[in-house]
Design a protein around this motif. Structure first.
Motif, PDB file in Angstrom:
ATOM      1  N   THR A   1      71.631  20.517  44.675  1.00 62.47           N
ATOM      2  CA  THR A   1      72.503  20.249  45.821  1.00 62.47           C
ATOM      3  C   THR A   1      71.627  20.036  47.048  1.00 62.47           C
ATOM      4  N   THR A   2      72.256  19.644  48.147  1.00 64.64           N
ATOM      5  CA  THR A   2      71.508  19.446  49.383  1.00 64.64           C
ATOM      6  C   THR A   2      71.176  20.775  50.046  1.00 64.64           C
TER       7      THR A   2
ATOM      8  N   SER B   1      72.345  11.369  46.362  1.00 65.21           N
ATOM      9  CA  SER B   1      73.539  12.108  45.925  1.00 65.21           C
ATOM     10  C   SER B   1      73.908  11.791  44.483  1.00 65.21           C
TER      11      SER B   1
ATOM     12  N   ASN C   1      73.871  14.771  41.569  1.00 66.13           N
ATOM     13  CA  ASN C   1      75.188  15.115  41.031  1.00 66.13           C
ATOM     14  C   ASN C   1      75.277  14.981  39.513  1.00 66.13           C
TER      15      ASN C   1
END
Length: 218
Positions: free
Chosen positions: A33-34, A15, A19
């Motif tokens: 992003t995921t 993350s 980010n």
């Protein structure tokens, strides 16, 4: 030809890395992003990797030279959206397809293709690709509908299956024709059942391949 499988299964474990902000011309945006997932946990990253591999197989059987922006197990996360665009640009690809699935609301059904809008800001200039990208998108919409039997999205695009955006770095930074294909909505139970079905994913890959073939036809 470049195929860009949206997201990366490893993004969930990185993350901080994903980010980090990168320049997309109009502003700065997260590296990646995921992605979304179905209610029972089938991830967009798993879906896009599967469809992208099926698509590559189909295209290579026709003699196309195909580059994926990332291969299974190749990297821990990403690539970032600006790097995804650079891969297509460096390859001087005839076309780039970024494979995705949407994460809208229950009842929002169908597929759509995202086209680049005109952007001339910072390091982004889509002037030369807006027209050909629309042609690519129109071919993909028609072929995808035929191959899958899915309808055009009922929640955007006014029934055209097309959506123009200027906030996506993968499109803003591209210098070759490029579209995103949102194959369905993972948050709708009926669409999710299709997306999780291997036979349907093969049809999705076939539809995209046929759209590319029509776009590249002399």
């Amino acid at each position: 030809m470049v195929i860009d499988p949206g997201h990366n299964p490893g993004n969930f474990r990185h993350s901080t890395d994903i980010n980090q902000l990168v320049d997309i011309g109009t502003n700065r945006k997260e590296c990646d992003t995921t992605g979304t997932e179905t209610e029972d946990g089938y991830t967009e990253a798993a879906f896009t990797r599967d469809v992208s591999q099926r698509l590559r197989t189909l295209l290579e059987k026709e003699g196309a030279k195909v580059v994926l922006t990332h291969e299974e197990g190749e990297r821990a996360f990403g690539p970032c959206i600006d790097e995804r665009a650079r891969i297509g640009n460096t390859a001087k690809a005839d076309a780039v397809i970024s494979v995705h699935a949407d994460g809208s609301a229950e009842g929002h059904r169908g597929f759509h293709v995202i086209l680049p809008g005109k952007v001339t800001s910072g390091g982004a200039d889509t002037t030369a690709i807006v027209g050909p990208s629309r042609q690519l998108g129109e071919h993909v919409v028609a072929a995808f509908a035929r191959a899958t039997g899915s309808g055009r999205a009922n929640y955007l695009g006014s029934g055209t299956g097309l959506d123009v955006r200027t906030d996506l770095g993968g499109l803003n930074l591209s210098t070759v024709p490029k579209v995103f294909v949102e194959c369905g909505n993972m948050q709708d139970s009926q669409d999710a059942a299709l997306l999780a079905n291997g036979d349907w994913r093969q049809k999705a890959a076939l539809g995209i391949a046929e759209g590319l073939r029509a776009f590249l036809a002399p």
